[in-house]
Design an enzyme around this catalytic site. Structure first.
Site, mmCIF file in Angstrom:
data_model
loop_
_atom_site.group_PDB
_atom_site.id
_atom_site.type_symbol
_atom_site.label_atom_id
_atom_site.label_comp_id
_atom_site.label_asym_id
_atom_site.label_seq_id
_atom_site.Cartn_x
_atom_site.Cartn_y
_atom_site.Cartn_z
ATOM 1 N N TRP A 59 -35.938 -5.904 -13.720
ATOM 2 C CA TRP A 59 -34.725 -5.147 -14.059
ATOM 3 C C TRP A 59 -33.605 -5.372 -13.054
ATOM 4 C CZ3 TRP A 59 -36.740 0.411 -15.652
ATOM 5 C CH2 TRP A 59 -37.415 0.295 -16.872
ATOM 6 N N HIS A 65 -37.080 -14.299 -4.831
ATOM 7 C CA HIS A 65 -36.180 -14.522 -5.972
ATOM 8 C C HIS A 65 -34.898 -15.200 -5.478
ATOM 9 C CE1 HIS A 65 -33.542 -13.819 -9.346
ATOM 10 N NE2 HIS A 65 -34.628 -13.588 -10.076
ATOM 11 N N GLU A 97 -38.176 -20.947 -11.337
ATOM 12 C CA GLU A 97 -36.931 -20.291 -11.674
ATOM 13 C C GLU A 97 -35.777 -21.252 -11.399
ATOM 14 O OE1 GLU A 97 -34.840 -16.266 -10.004
ATOM 15 O OE2 GLU A 97 -35.749 -17.685 -8.666
ATOM 16 N N GLY A 155 -35.258 -11.586 -16.958
ATOM 17 C CA GLY A 155 -34.200 -10.805 -16.330
ATOM 18 C C GLY A 155 -33.448 -9.977 -17.361
HETATM 19 P P1 PGA Z 1 -32.223 -14.008 -16.759
HETATM 20 O O1 PGA Z 1 -32.755 -14.028 -15.248
HETATM 21 O O2 PGA Z 1 -33.428 -13.728 -17.625
HETATM 22 O O3 PGA Z 1 -31.218 -12.917 -16.783
HETATM 23 O O4 PGA Z 1 -31.659 -15.353 -17.051
HETATM 24 C C1 PGA Z 1 -33.909 -14.748 -14.931
HETATM 25 C C2 PGA Z 1 -34.293 -14.582 -13.488
HETATM 26 O O5 PGA Z 1 -33.485 -14.150 -12.664
HETATM 27 O O6 PGA Z 1 -35.451 -14.872 -13.167
#
Ligand code: PGA
Length: 257
Positions: A9, A93, A163, A233
């Protein structure tokens, strides 16, 4: 192996009331969805209020500090999270690497703290710029540095989220990723982990996809992309969309490498 779908979130929503409403909608929506594991990674202030509410999904946090306790103003320790019932912690992240200047060394200390407490670490790795062809070596470097000193016996509690920063939907100029790139990333990440810990241990690590995921594209990332789950996300803040993502994931049989 069941796919794992993790809601991140980020810094949303604004209040406990809204957070619980969102969590309740997700819980009710995923209902009988079997064959899938769901984690909700909440902002710290919402973890305690959500404890009794999350039944089908697991409790996750978006970061933790490496020391158990001490003079670390503003930091939340792994032990504090563990005592709340948190099972999963997202680490490294890209938003923390970029905005808070988290280094590979800091991330390594956090990974060790989480795994050595028997919790599950969701380690994010990924390149900033899109490159044609092979997965850039920086991804391997991030992995090697983050996993320094990790005990082989704790690898079963490790989830690696690929990612690609260029595909994150909220980043300016983001580009949609393809299952072809995802499969390359999944193979590359496994190869690097196998090089560090051996093939058998590497097979106990889950590799998931953390670019921009929606109900429409999740099937292709899991099946053609051979990812074992996703880190979601923006779409995790829309309960209907997130529930569709979970249900679509539940319908996919994973083809592992
Ligand atoms: P998003 O973010 O789903 O909003 O593209 C993905 C993430 O930050 O891992």
């Amino acid at each position: 192996m069941k796919p794992i779908i993790i809601a991140n979130w980020k810094s949303h929503p604004d209040s406990v009331k809204e957070a619980l409403l969102l969590a309740r909608k997700i819980e009710n929506g995923i209902g009988a969805a079997r064959n899938v594991e769901v984690v909700i990674a909440l902002p710290f202030p919402f973890i305690l209020p959500a404890v009794g509410l999350l039944k089908k999904s697991r409790l996750g946090a978006q970061d933790s500090f490496w020391a158990d306790s001490g003079p670390y103003t503003g930091e939340v320790s792994v032990r504090q999270l563990l005592n709340l019932g948190v099972e999963y912690v997202i680490l490294g992240h890209s938003e923390r690497r970029i905005n808070l200047f988290e280094t590979d060394e800091m991330i390594n200390k956090k990974v060790l703290a989480v795994l050595n407490h028997g919790m599950r670490a969701i380690l994010c790795v990924g390149e900033n710029e899109r490159q044609d062809g092979e997965i850039p070596q920086v991804v391997g470097e991030q992995l090697k540095k983050a996993l320094r000193g990790v005990r082989r016996s704790t690898l079963k509690n490790l989830v690696v989220a690929y990612e690609p920063v260029w595909a994150i939907s909220t980043n300016a100029g983001s580009i949609p990723d393809s299952p072809e790139n995802a499969i390359q990333a999944s193979l590359y990440i496994r190869k690097v982990i196998a090089g560090l810990f051996g093939r058998v241990a590497a097979d106990s690590v889950r590799v998931i996809y953390g670019g921009s995921v929606s109900a429409k594209n999740i099937g292709s990332f899991l099946s053609e992309g051979r990812m074992e789950g996703t880190l979601v996300g923006s779409a995790s803040l829309n309960p209907d969309e997130f529930v569709r993502i979970v249900k679509n994931a539940a319908g996919v049989r994973l083809r592992l490498t």
